[in-house]
Design an enzyme around this catalytic site. Structure first.
Site, PDB file in Angstrom:
ATOM      1  N   LYS A  13       1.007  -1.327  -0.045  1.00 17.89           N
ATOM      2  CA  LYS A  13      -0.072   0.013   0.050  1.00 17.89           C
ATOM      3  C   LYS A  13       0.782   1.232   0.067  1.00 17.89           C
ATOM      4  CE  LYS A  13      -2.259  -1.101   3.698  1.00 17.89           C
ATOM      5  NZ  LYS A  13      -1.424  -2.335   4.081  1.00 17.89           N
ATOM      6  N   ARG A 127      11.352  -6.637   5.622  1.00 21.91           N
ATOM      7  CA  ARG A 127      11.489  -5.115   6.034  1.00 21.91           C
ATOM      8  C   ARG A 127      11.984  -4.858   7.422  1.00 21.91           C
ATOM      9  NH1 ARG A 127       6.048  -1.663   5.862  1.00 21.91           N
ATOM     10  NH2 ARG A 127       5.435  -3.006   7.647  1.00 21.91           N
ATOM     11  N   ARG A 133      11.314  -2.012  11.682  1.00 28.71           N
ATOM     12  CA  ARG A 133       9.965  -1.410  12.431  1.00 28.71           C
ATOM     13  C   ARG A 133       9.414  -2.381  13.413  1.00 28.71           C
ATOM     14  NH1 ARG A 133       5.175   0.319   8.110  1.00 28.71           N
ATOM     15  NH2 ARG A 133       3.863  -0.924   9.430  1.00 28.71           N
ATOM     16  N   ARG A 144      -1.416  -8.986  13.003  1.00 29.70           N
ATOM     17  CA  ARG A 144      -1.945  -8.050  12.023  1.00 29.70           C
ATOM     18  C   ARG A 144      -2.687  -8.706  10.873  1.00 29.70           C
ATOM     19  NH1 ARG A 144       3.694  -5.585  10.728  1.00 29.70           N
ATOM     20  NH2 ARG A 144       2.745  -4.426   9.260  1.00 29.70           N
TER      21      ARG A 144
HETATM   22  P1  B4P Z   1       2.850  -2.088   2.704  1.00 29.85           P
HETATM   23  O1  B4P Z   1       1.589  -2.781   2.620  1.00 29.85           O
HETATM   24  O2  B4P Z   1       3.410  -1.037   1.961  1.00 29.85           O
HETATM   25  O3  B4P Z   1       3.067  -1.884   4.382  1.00 29.85           O
HETATM   26  P2  B4P Z   1       2.469  -0.652   5.060  1.00 29.85           P
HETATM   27  O4  B4P Z   1       2.198   0.544   4.185  1.00 29.85           O
HETATM   28  O5  B4P Z   1       3.615  -0.216   6.047  1.00 29.85           O
HETATM   29  O6  B4P Z   1       1.126  -1.151   5.765  1.00 29.85           O
HETATM   30  P3  B4P Z   1       0.779  -2.091   6.911  1.00 29.85           P
HETATM   31  O7  B4P Z   1      -0.368  -2.332   6.822  1.00 29.85           O
HETATM   32  O8  B4P Z   1       2.153  -2.765   7.029  1.00 29.85           O
HETATM   33  O9  B4P Z   1       1.002  -0.726   7.984  1.00 29.85           O
HETATM   34  P4  B4P Z   1       0.206   0.501   8.344  1.00 29.85           P
HETATM   35  O10 B4P Z   1       1.339   1.571   8.083  1.00 29.85           O
HETATM   36  O11 B4P Z   1      -0.903   0.872   7.486  1.00 29.85           O
HETATM   37  O12 B4P Z   1       4.038  -3.132   2.591  1.00 29.85           O
HETATM   38  C1  B4P Z   1       5.332  -3.012   2.601  1.00 29.85           C
HETATM   39  C2  B4P Z   1       6.484  -3.832   2.406  1.00 29.85           C
HETATM   40  O13 B4P Z   1       6.276  -4.716   1.396  1.00 29.85           O
HETATM   41  C3  B4P Z   1       7.645  -3.126   2.130  1.00 29.85           C
HETATM   42  O14 B4P Z   1       8.691  -3.487   3.001  1.00 29.85           O
HETATM   43  C4  B4P Z   1       7.850  -2.873   0.595  1.00 29.85           C
HETATM   44  O15 B4P Z   1       9.153  -2.631   0.216  1.00 29.85           O
HETATM   45  C5  B4P Z   1       7.438  -4.150   0.088  1.00 29.85           C
HETATM   46  N1  B4P Z   1       6.760  -4.206  -1.205  1.00 29.85           N
HETATM   47  C6  B4P Z   1       5.854  -3.380  -1.441  1.00 29.85           C
HETATM   48  N2  B4P Z   1       5.642  -3.792  -2.636  1.00 29.85           N
HETATM   49  C7  B4P Z   1       6.448  -4.878  -3.099  1.00 29.85           C
HETATM   50  C8  B4P Z   1       6.474  -5.438  -4.384  1.00 29.85           C
HETATM   51  N3  B4P Z   1       5.712  -5.373  -5.380  1.00 29.85           N
HETATM   52  N4  B4P Z   1       7.050  -6.662  -3.941  1.00 29.85           N
HETATM   53  C9  B4P Z   1       7.976  -7.037  -3.062  1.00 29.85           C
HETATM   54  N5  B4P Z   1       8.052  -6.369  -2.246  1.00 29.85           N
HETATM   55  C10 B4P Z   1       7.109  -5.078  -1.953  1.00 29.85           C
HETATM   56  O16 B4P Z   1      -0.355   0.331   9.577  1.00 29.85           O
HETATM   57  C11 B4P Z   1       0.575   0.075  10.961  1.00 29.85           C
HETATM   58  C12 B4P Z   1      -0.486   0.020  12.008  1.00 29.85           C
HETATM   59  O17 B4P Z   1      -0.835   1.331  12.385  1.00 29.85           O
HETATM   60  C13 B4P Z   1      -1.519  -1.195  12.206  1.00 29.85           C
HETATM   61  O18 B4P Z   1      -1.070  -2.464  12.583  1.00 29.85           O
HETATM   62  C14 B4P Z   1      -2.216  -0.480  13.254  1.00 29.85           C
HETATM   63  O19 B4P Z   1      -1.790  -0.748  14.634  1.00 29.85           O
HETATM   64  C15 B4P Z   1      -2.045   1.206  13.156  1.00 29.85           C
HETATM   65  N6  B4P Z   1      -3.262   1.597  12.245  1.00 29.85           N
HETATM   66  C16 B4P Z   1      -2.874   2.229  11.116  1.00 29.85           C
HETATM   67  N7  B4P Z   1      -4.070   2.648  10.713  1.00 29.85           N
HETATM   68  C17 B4P Z   1      -5.110   2.199  11.101  1.00 29.85           C
HETATM   69  C18 B4P Z   1      -6.423   2.306  11.215  1.00 29.85           C
HETATM   70  N8  B4P Z   1      -7.235   3.018  10.208  1.00 29.85           N
HETATM   71  N9  B4P Z   1      -7.319   1.928  12.365  1.00 29.85           N
HETATM   72  C19 B4P Z   1      -6.668   1.177  13.383  1.00 29.85           C
HETATM   73  N10 B4P Z   1      -5.163   1.128  13.508  1.00 29.85           N
HETATM   74  C20 B4P Z   1      -4.609   1.630  12.422  1.00 29.85           C
END
Ligand code: B4P
Length: 191
Positions: A13, A127, A133, A144
């Site tokens: 994302k 990651r 992280r 998660r």
């Molecule tokens: P991503 O899916 O980009 O990870 P993210 O943005 O960090 O989302 P995530 O769901 O983990 O956490 P968020 O910050 O929203 O994937 C990243 C990894 O994959 C990277 O290392 C990247 O390099 C790799 N990658 C990407 N594309 C690739 C490809 N094509 N091939 C290979 N590798 C690839 O949320 C974190 C925490 O915050 C949650 O757990 C929760 O506690 C809280 N939170 C956030 N929003 C919330 C909400 N609305 N409600 C409640 N809690 C919330």
């Protein structure tokens, strides 16, 4: 234009949001980034959510909805907004719909990234090595994924029922390949 980039943890994302923001001139609003900044600054919100996030749990709906309510008007002042990591529960989705309808707006599209769970876990463990992280431990990743299946997946049906176009896009392949699929699925020309 209000779009949502949706998917399980590790589906890309954040990676795709950066590309969509540049190409479509949407303002990227990531609740995960906002919360991590609060934790890093040691604010009262950061102190409240730090442990919850590290355990892989979702922070309370009211808290995250208040944060988005505070940021949305400024983000909406531009050409559009891309929400990343929000809404993550049906309650959050309903709160968002109400906020938007007060302004005469609505969600225009949802892009849902689809990646097999084994690959998601590999990406997040990788990651962990690169970025360290706190929520990329095996135990927090499991939690998660569990929260995603229990509470977040249902958001897609919420938007399907409302007639919002939900585009399911494979998130497997290079980030550029995935972005090409998103561009075709959403069908909006780049700015
Ligand atoms: P991503 O899916 O980009 O990870 P993210 O943005 O960090 O989302 P995530 O769901 O983990 O956490 P968020 O910050 O929203 O994937 C990243 C990894 O994959 C990277 O290392 C990247 O390099 C790799 N990658 C990407 N594309 C690739 C490809 N094509 N091939 C290979 N590798 C690839 O949320 C974190 C925490 O915050 C949650 O757990 C929760 O506690 C809280 N939170 C956030 N929003 C919330 C909400 N609305 N409600 C409640 N809690 C919330």
């Amino acid at each position: 234009m209000i779009g949502i980039i949706f998917g399980p943890p590790g589906s890309g994302k954040g990676t795709q949001a950066a590309r969509i923001e540049d190409a479509f001139r949407l303002k990227h609003l990531s609740t995960g980034d906002i919360l991590r900044a609060e934790v890093a600054r040691g604010t009262p919100v950061g102190k409240e959510v730090g442990r919850i996030m590290a355990a892989g749990d979702l922070v309370p709906d009211e808290l995250i909805v208040d944060i988005v309510r505070g940021r949305l008007p400024e983000a909406e002042a531009g050409e559009g907004v891309l929400l990343d990591g929000f809404p993550r529960t049906v309650g959050q989705a309903q709160a968002l719909d109400n906020m938007l309808s007060d302004e005469g707006h609505k969600v225009d599209f949802v892009v849902a990234l689809d990646v097999p769970e084994a690959e998601l876990v590999d990406r997040l463990l990788h990651r962990a090595e690169v970025e360290g992280r706190e929520d990329d431990t095996r135990q927090a990743i499991e939690e998660r994924m569990h929260e995603y299946h229990k509470l977040t997946e249902a958001v897609l049906d919420h938007y399907r029922r409302k007639g919002v176009p939900v585009q399911l896009v494979s998130g497997v392949g290079s980030p550029d390949q995935v972005f090409g699929r998103i561009r075709r699925a959403v069908g909006i020309s780049s700015a």
